[in-house]
Design a protein around this motif. Structure first.
Motif, PDB file in Angstrom:
ATOM      1  N   UNK A 180       0.688  -1.280  -0.067  1.00 46.72           N
ATOM      2  CA  UNK A 180      -0.055  -0.185  -0.022  1.00 46.72           C
ATOM      3  C   UNK A 180       0.848   1.274   0.046  1.00 46.72           C
ATOM      4  N   UNK A 181       1.782   1.378   0.857  1.00 47.37           N
ATOM      5  CA  UNK A 181       2.611   2.534   0.968  1.00 47.37           C
ATOM      6  C   UNK A 181       3.254   2.830  -0.065  1.00 47.37           C
ATOM      7  N   UNK A 182       3.895   1.762  -0.691  1.00 52.75           N
ATOM      8  CA  UNK A 182       4.937   1.950  -1.979  1.00 52.75           C
ATOM      9  C   UNK A 182       4.002   2.757  -3.195  1.00 52.75           C
ATOM     10  N   UNK A 183       2.669   2.463  -3.004  1.00 55.84           N
ATOM     11  CA  UNK A 183       1.828   3.195  -4.151  1.00 55.84           C
ATOM     12  C   UNK A 183       2.107   4.744  -4.335  1.00 55.84           C
ATOM     13  N   UNK A 216       8.887  -8.767  -1.210  1.00 54.74           N
ATOM     14  CA  UNK A 216       9.136  -8.318  -2.666  1.00 54.74           C
ATOM     15  C   UNK A 216       7.709  -8.685  -3.401  1.00 54.74           C
ATOM     16  N   UNK A 217       6.968  -9.573  -3.251  1.00 55.96           N
ATOM     17  CA  UNK A 217       5.846 -10.089  -3.767  1.00 55.96           C
ATOM     18  C   UNK A 217       4.804  -8.970  -3.717  1.00 55.96           C
ATOM     19  N   UNK A 218       4.756  -8.367  -2.258  1.00 54.60           N
ATOM     20  CA  UNK A 218       3.665  -7.463  -1.967  1.00 54.60           C
ATOM     21  C   UNK A 218       4.369  -6.107  -2.644  1.00 54.60           C
ATOM     22  N   UNK A 219       5.498  -5.915  -2.863  1.00 61.42           N
ATOM     23  CA  UNK A 219       6.023  -4.623  -3.728  1.00 61.42           C
ATOM     24  C   UNK A 219       5.463  -4.768  -5.021  1.00 61.42           C
ATOM     25  N   UNK A 220       5.419  -5.865  -5.532  1.00 62.07           N
ATOM     26  CA  UNK A 220       4.960  -6.281  -6.832  1.00 62.07           C
ATOM     27  C   UNK A 220       3.545  -5.671  -6.932  1.00 62.07           C
ATOM     28  N   UNK A 221       2.725  -5.900  -5.847  1.00 60.99           N
ATOM     29  CA  UNK A 221       1.385  -5.502  -5.660  1.00 60.99           C
ATOM     30  C   UNK A 221       1.261  -4.050  -5.795  1.00 60.99           C
ATOM     31  N   UNK A 222       2.450  -3.103  -5.154  1.00 60.36           N
ATOM     32  CA  UNK A 222       2.274  -1.778  -4.992  1.00 60.36           C
ATOM     33  C   UNK A 222       2.843  -1.210  -6.505  1.00 60.36           C
ATOM     34  N   UNK A 223       3.906  -1.855  -7.148  1.00 57.56           N
ATOM     35  CA  UNK A 223       3.806  -1.447  -8.485  1.00 57.56           C
ATOM     36  C   UNK A 223       3.004  -1.480  -9.579  1.00 57.56           C
ATOM     37  N   UNK A 224       2.132  -2.389  -9.344  1.00 56.24           N
ATOM     38  CA  UNK A 224       1.095  -2.669 -10.498  1.00 56.24           C
ATOM     39  C   UNK A 224      -0.042  -1.827 -10.263  1.00 56.24           C
ATOM     40  N   UNK A 225      -0.521  -1.625  -9.046  1.00 56.62           N
ATOM     41  CA  UNK A 225      -1.967  -1.548  -8.465  1.00 56.62           C
ATOM     42  C   UNK A 225      -2.480  -0.234  -9.103  1.00 56.62           C
ATOM     43  N   UNK A 226      -1.912   0.961  -8.567  1.00 55.57           N
ATOM     44  CA  UNK A 226      -2.240   2.209  -9.224  1.00 55.57           C
ATOM     45  C   UNK A 226      -2.356   2.271 -10.673  1.00 55.57           C
ATOM     46  N   UNK A 227      -1.598   1.861 -11.370  1.00 49.34           N
ATOM     47  CA  UNK A 227      -1.506   1.796 -13.010  1.00 49.34           C
ATOM     48  C   UNK A 227      -2.778   1.022 -13.387  1.00 49.34           C
ATOM     49  N   UNK A 284     -11.389  13.802  -0.611  1.00 46.89           N
ATOM     50  CA  UNK A 284     -10.516  12.624  -0.764  1.00 46.89           C
ATOM     51  C   UNK A 284      -9.908  12.231   0.274  1.00 46.89           C
ATOM     52  N   UNK A 285      -9.106  13.038   1.012  1.00 43.97           N
ATOM     53  CA  UNK A 285      -8.095  12.689   2.312  1.00 43.97           C
ATOM     54  C   UNK A 285      -9.169  12.268   3.444  1.00 43.97           C
ATOM     55  N   UNK A 286     -10.290  12.991   3.534  1.00 38.63           N
ATOM     56  CA  UNK A 286     -11.011  12.592   4.640  1.00 38.63           C
ATOM     57  C   UNK A 286     -11.496  10.950   4.401  1.00 38.63           C
ATOM     58  N   UNK A 287     -11.905  10.626   3.193  1.00 43.88           N
ATOM     59  CA  UNK A 287     -12.275   9.402   2.795  1.00 43.88           C
ATOM     60  C   UNK A 287     -11.161   8.366   2.981  1.00 43.88           C
ATOM     61  N   UNK A 288     -10.008   9.013   2.451  1.00 45.57           N
ATOM     62  CA  UNK A 288      -8.839   7.843   2.591  1.00 45.57           C
ATOM     63  C   UNK A 288      -8.817   7.633   4.235  1.00 45.57           C
ATOM     64  N   UNK A 289      -8.427   8.552   5.009  1.00 44.40           N
ATOM     65  CA  UNK A 289      -8.276   8.220   6.539  1.00 44.40           C
ATOM     66  C   UNK A 289      -9.505   7.402   6.916  1.00 44.40           C
ATOM     67  N   UNK A 290     -10.835   7.750   6.504  1.00 44.53           N
ATOM     68  CA  UNK A 290     -11.836   6.822   6.966  1.00 44.53           C
ATOM     69  C   UNK A 290     -11.865   5.323   6.657  1.00 44.53           C
ATOM     70  N   UNK A 291     -11.508   5.109   5.481  1.00 47.79           N
ATOM     71  CA  UNK A 291     -11.320   3.784   4.745  1.00 47.79           C
ATOM     72  C   UNK A 291     -10.142   3.137   5.341  1.00 47.79           C
ATOM     73  N   UNK A 292      -8.951   3.780   5.799  1.00 51.36           N
ATOM     74  CA  UNK A 292      -7.720   3.235   6.063  1.00 51.36           C
ATOM     75  C   UNK A 292      -8.118   2.810   7.643  1.00 51.36           C
ATOM     76  N   UNK A 295      -4.162   7.096  -1.431  1.00 51.19           N
ATOM     77  CA  UNK A 295      -5.059   6.253  -1.007  1.00 51.19           C
ATOM     78  C   UNK A 295      -4.448   5.209  -0.104  1.00 51.19           C
ATOM     79  N   UNK A 296      -3.786   4.362  -1.166  1.00 55.75           N
ATOM     80  CA  UNK A 296      -2.915   3.067  -0.575  1.00 55.75           C
ATOM     81  C   UNK A 296      -1.887   3.411   0.475  1.00 55.75           C
TER      82      UNK A 296
END
Length: 411
Positions: free
Chosen positions: A59-62, A113-124, A231-239, A356-357
């Protein structure tokens, strides 16, 4: 590229099939991360730390890869690279027990590293899918994609369970190389057939051509400079719901260490959770298009129920808790993203998904470590802590959705 692009629904399904194959890989592995790490000598705190840190990395690497996608326009390249990391790193977990004392460190590295792969691809990937889903209804588009995604998340643990039952946990990781290769083949084929998914959107720049260079620097973009306050309020609530949802690594660890089920049965429990997740994603996605984002208010309630049920001494209650976990997870990973696409303009969506992530990830690692620490000390304290965070999440989410509705009416 053909003159006429394929129908939008067909492309949504193609994206779903890519995710189906990839989910067989990483969800198959995630189904046994608790027992796998325990077999290499990990405690509950270490399991919580590794699985929580894994979600945080994903999430954070996104924060980096979202703005990178928007600045360069290389949405497809980043999507392919991210899936490639998953396809390679998960099968390599099979060699961990052969490395002796270094096995736990190696397995931890492969998981991260597998989770980093998730970060690399997910926003795109989410930005590409948001273009296509606009042609079919974003709630339905993301919901159907998530449902297909969850078919793989259901099948992967079943494959792992079968292999563990007849061979070993480590062979269960090795066989996941097959769906990993299938995911890469499907993805490359989709890239060739649909190089520019923005043709399905009303107001897109081409996803392979970067737009005008932003005035702000990279760091300002990474932290979401210029994105709307709602958007930021929503990101905090969902997070807050993300951080409060205990990882399945902790649940799987609990199932095995408490003797509730054998190791080979843990992936079956996880597969059941994935089936619930698929149905939740599809059903809530349809409800979102019909009734609006208020359907998301159910998530904090479900998250609060999970530790009280899933970490108890009775198997029946644990399974009910796993159902609640799967439902919450399904909504968090599908319909929650549809709201982001509604709040942010197309040119900033990959950045928004990254921010968000990132917020989700910061709370995920706190939640993962905290859950593991409290699990070893006081289940009551864990239940109370999660419940309190979800009360805050529910109040903040309800207020944010009201503000968002007023802004839409005013606009």
């Amino acid at each position: 590229m053909s003159a006429t692009p394929p129908p939008a629904w067909r492309v949504v399904w193609w994206f779903g099939f890519v995710s189906l194959a990839a989910d067989m890989v990483y969800e198959g592995a995630r189904s046994v991360y608790g027992p796998l790490l325990a077999a290499l000598g990990a405690s509950a705190v270490v399991v919580g730390l590794v699985t929580g840190a894994g979600e945080a990395v994903a999430l954070v690497a996104r924060l980096a890869f979202g703005p990178l996608a928007d600045r360069t326009g290389r949405y497809w390249s980043l999507t392919i690279a991210g899936y490639g990391l998953t396809a390679v790193c998960v099968p390599l977990l099979a060699v961990a027990p052969r490395l002796g004392a270094a096995g736990l460190a190696f397995a931890t590295t492969m998981i991260l590293l597998e989770r980093l792969g998730k970060a690399v691809r997910s926003p795109s990937k989410s930005a590409l899918l948001a273009h296509v889903a606009s042609g079919v209804g974003r709630g339905r588009g993301f919901g159907v994609h998530k449902a297909l995604d969850q078919v793989g998340a259901f099948a992967g643990p079943l494959v792992v369970a079968a292999v563990v039952a007849v061979a070993s946990l480590w062979w269960g990781m090795a066989v996941l190389a097959v769906p990993g290769a299938a995911a890469m083949l499907l993805l490359l084929t989709l890239r060739r057939r649909v190089p520019d998914p923005s043709v399905y959107d009303d107001t897109p720049p081409s996803p392979e051509r970067p737009g005008p260079a932003p005035r702000s620097g990279w760091w300002a973009q990474a932290v979401g400079a210029g994105l709307p306050a709602v958007f930021f309020r929503y990101a905090l609530a969902a997070s807050l719901t993300t951080g409060g949802l205990v990882t399945f690594g902790i649940i799987g660890y609990h199932l095995v260490t408490e003797g509730l089920v054998p190791v080979a049965s843990v992936p079956l429990v996880y597969a059941g959770a994935m089936a619930v997740e698929a149905l939740a994603a599809l059903g809530v996605g349809l409800a979102y298009d019909r009734t609006g984002p208020q359907v998301l208010l159910v998530v904090p309630v479900l998250v609060a129920l999970v530790p009280a049920l899933a970490l108890g001494p009775a198997l029946a209650a644990v399974l009910v808790g796993v159902v609640a976990w799967g439902f919450a997870q399904g909504v968090q990973d599908s319909t929650v993203k549809a709201v982001v696409a509604d709040l942010v303009e197309p040119a900033r969506r990959a950045t928004a998904y990254g921010v968000f992530a990132g917020v989700q990830g910061l709370l995920a690692i706190i939640g993962g470590v905290g859950a593991g620490w409290l699990y070893e000390r006081s289940l009551v304290a864990l239940v109370v802590a999660v419940a309190l965070t979800q009360v805050v999440a529910l109040v903040l989410l309800a207020d944010t959705l009201r503000r968002s509705a007023r802004l839409r009416r005013a606009g």
